[in-house]
Scaffold this active site. Structure first.
Site, PDB file in Angstrom:
ATOM      1  CE1 TYR A  95      -4.080   1.605  -0.608  1.00 22.00           C
ATOM      2  CE2 TYR A  95      -3.628   2.758   1.700  1.00 22.00           C
ATOM      3  CZ  TYR A  95      -4.201   2.680   0.556  1.00 22.00           C
ATOM      4  OH  TYR A  95      -5.049   3.628   0.127  1.00 22.00           O
ATOM      5  NE  ARG A 148      -8.938  12.388  -4.296  1.00 19.32           N
ATOM      6  CZ  ARG A 148      -7.930  11.778  -3.149  1.00 19.32           C
ATOM      7  NH1 ARG A 148      -6.954  12.216  -3.257  1.00 19.32           N
ATOM      8  NH2 ARG A 148      -8.504  10.970  -2.640  1.00 19.32           N
ATOM      9  CE  LYS A 166      -7.326   2.592   1.546  1.00 24.26           C
ATOM     10  NZ  LYS A 166      -8.214   3.812   1.114  1.00 24.26           N
ATOM     11  CD  GLU A 237      -9.718   4.352  -1.648  1.00 22.63           C
ATOM     12  OE1 GLU A 237      -8.564   4.960  -1.322  1.00 22.63           O
ATOM     13  OE2 GLU A 237     -10.358   4.180  -0.712  1.00 22.63           O
ATOM     14  CG  ASP A 238      -7.926   7.020  -4.667  1.00 22.34           C
ATOM     15  OD1 ASP A 238      -7.982   7.663  -3.788  1.00 22.34           O
ATOM     16  OD2 ASP A 238      -6.951   6.171  -4.979  1.00 22.34           O
ATOM     17  CG  ASP A 260     -10.843   4.933   3.433  1.00 25.16           C
ATOM     18  OD1 ASP A 260     -11.257   4.535   4.634  1.00 25.16           O
ATOM     19  OD2 ASP A 260      -9.614   4.571   3.104  1.00 25.16           O
ATOM     20  CG  ASP A 261     -10.353   8.735  -0.920  1.00 19.10           C
ATOM     21  OD1 ASP A 261      -9.197   8.349  -0.663  1.00 19.10           O
ATOM     22  OD2 ASP A 261     -10.760   8.309  -1.954  1.00 19.10           O
ATOM     23  CG  ASN A 400      -1.075   9.028   1.321  1.00 17.95           C
ATOM     24  OD1 ASN A 400      -1.467   8.717   0.124  1.00 17.95           O
ATOM     25  ND2 ASN A 400      -1.646   8.539   2.469  1.00 17.95           N
TER      26      ASN A 400
END
Length: 542
Positions: A95, A148, A166, A237-238, A260-261, A400
């Protein structure tokens, strides 16, 4: 899980059932494997030693990632045995931060077709695509459109690395069974010019589709997966900000889903803040917080912090007054035009300020939280100002991968003379300042989303309201010991992550039963039932 109706080469090529050299002599005879493997039978521990020797024998993190990914496609049990038993060493490989590089190079290191790809060309028959998935049972889907990816931007189908990573953590950290996980990429094109020109790019080489066709495709996908797997948990996600909030608001009250973001990052950020407050001997409602970044992670974090401040006795209005945002145009103030509704709630009647240092001097925050993907944004001047304003400044550099971190752990401790209460988004080594060794820990979502997933999957939750994420944040903070705080650690050791995830899952499940969200009967000993439900990577006997 049922045993396979496979034998010979077929079972060796199935990653969920392959045991490689660990197949016993009896199993080899029964499954027609005699002669297809070297004669000596080895334990999973010896297999793991061989793999760790291989991984430690190379220096390039991306090569380590490729070794692990190759193992994942051959032997899923051994892969997760390694992750569970070497979590601190391997999490940064499978990850963040290494997965960022893997996503950028996805098309050039592509090996297998793991997961599901749904493209805009499938619009109108997405159900057929979903039905092609070989997974008969799916408890959790992590889905991205790759727009993203981490702090790296639009990586198109290369974003598949994030859902895979994930889901690996759901398994390793919380014991979700790997055969019930499914990574998904929604491919609507890409606006990344390098990918559009790259002949090896594996996604649709066209500009991104947006508007009604985009949302119709997502809706068709959600309907298809809910029809095939009615109790599935969907994690977004993203997605870019404009889609992330819209999709969450559309589905969060209809299905079992979360982003989650937005919500996972919010929960782990809040938990680290609660730990920092313990170290300061104060309460969260006494803090003044300045976010660098005003995207989905910052807004989600700010909103959850407000809920906790209200729980501690503040009014919602007073709580929002204690939170400030700084975006690409400067401090978010009420006099600015064209603010989104999400930003307006944290826009205050302050004078416009164009630099982050000036914002720190004007606001005098007790905490700064970096979610901007701007390397070095917390420079010596910013950190020095925070140390001058506060006895124990809270400094969270949460972006990150490492190349996007607002500051390093060494910079945070050095420029505050060892007084910073620090958390990071990427891993940093311990730092010695003034004769004291500080052990910084990542405010990584991997502390919270696996436990949230386990608790909601076990209870077959109807939906995941915001109160559930507040519960998860408090549960995580409860696991931080006085010994952790003494060495500057605002989060527990990753070595304890399965215990931490079980604790969070227990609290989440209790919340689901209490709030009438669960669709399963509550066992007499819920924690024991959850622990027995958790997947452990061991080979079954044949």
């Amino acid at each position: 899980m049922p045993q396979p109706d496979l034998s010979g080469v077929q079972i060796l090529r199935n990653p969920f059932f392959n045991q490689g050299t660990a197949f016993t002599k009896e199993a080899r005879k029964k499954l027609h494997l005699e002669g297809l493997l070297p004669p000596r039978v080895q334990t999973i521990a010896l297999q793991a030693k061989r793999m760790m020797d291989r991984i430690r024998g190379v220096e390039n993190p991306l090569t380590k990632y490729e070794i692990m990914d190759s193992l994942r496609s051959r032997n899923r049990t051994l892969y997760f045995y390694l992750l569970v038993n070497h979590i601190e060493e391997l999490l940064p490989i499978v990850y963040t931060p290494t997965v960022g590089k893997a996503c950028m190079d996805f098309d050039h290191i592509f090996r297998n077709t793991d997961g599901l790809y749904v493209s805009i060309e499938d619009k109108g028959h997405v159900k057929e695509v979903v039905d092609n998935s070989p997974n008969d049972e799916v408890d959790i889907i992590v889905v991205t459109d790759g727009e993203r990816s981490l702090g790296l931007g639009d990586l198109g189908t290369g974003g598949m690395g994030i859902p895979k990573g994930k889901l690996a953590l759901y398994v390793a950290c919380a014991g979700v069974h790997p055969r019930t996980t499914l990574p998904v990429v929604i491919d609507v094109g890409t606006n990344n010019q390098n990918l559009l020109k790259d002949p090896l790019y594996l996604g649709l080489q066209q500009p991104r589709v947006d508007g009604a066709p985009y949302y119709e495709l997502i809706d068709e996908f959600i309907l298809a997966v809910k029809k095939r797997w009615p109790k599935v948990l969907v994690q977004f996600e993203d997605f870019a900000n404009k889609h992330a909030f819209a999709l969450l608001h559309t589905y969060q009250d209809k299905i079992n889903c979360f982003n989650d973001d937005i919500q996972g990052t919010a929960a782990v950020t809040l938990s680290a803040l609660l730990s920092a407050c313990k170290a300061k001997g104060s309460e969260l409602k006494d803090q003044k917080i300045l976010f660098l970044g005003a995207g989905e992670a910052a807004i989600g974090g700010a909103e959850l912090i407000v809920q906790m401040m209200v729980k501690q006795g503040d009014t919602e209005e007073d709580a929002k007054r204690r939170i400030y945002l700084f975006d690409s145009k400067g401090l978010v103030v009420s006099s600015r035009d064209n603010l989104s509704e999400a930003k307006k709630q944290f826009a205050h009647a302050e004078a416009p300020v164009s630099t982050f240092l000036d914002a720190v001097e004007a606001i005098k925050p007790t905490a700064i939280i970096g979610l901007s993907a701007q390397e070095g944004a917390f420079n010596a001047y910013v950190l020095g100002a925070m140390a001058r304003i506060n006895e124990k400044p809270i400094i969270f550099a949460l972006s990150n991968p490492t190349s996007k971190a607002e500051c390093t752990a060494r910079e945070a401790y050095t420029y505050t003379n060892g007084r910073a209460l620090f958390a990071c988004g990427s891993p940093f080594a311990p730092v010695e300042v003034n004769g004291k060794t500080f052990v910084p820990r990542q405010a990584n979502n991997s502390y919270v989303f696996p436990g949230i997933g386990l608790g909601s999957i076990y209870t077959q939750a109807k939906r995941l309201p915001e109160g559930l994420f507040l519960t998860a944040a408090e549960a995580l903070s409860d696991t931080v010991t006085p010994e952790d705080l003494e060495k500057g650690s605002l989060l527990p050791s990753l070595l304890e992550v399965r215990k931490v995830s079980l604790h969070i899952a227990h609290r989440v499940a209790e919340y689901c039963y209490k709030e009438g969200l669960a669709q399963t009967a509550k066992p007499e000993d819920l924690k024991k039932a959850l622990e027995e439900y958790m997947y452990v990577p061991v080979y079954p006997k044949y």
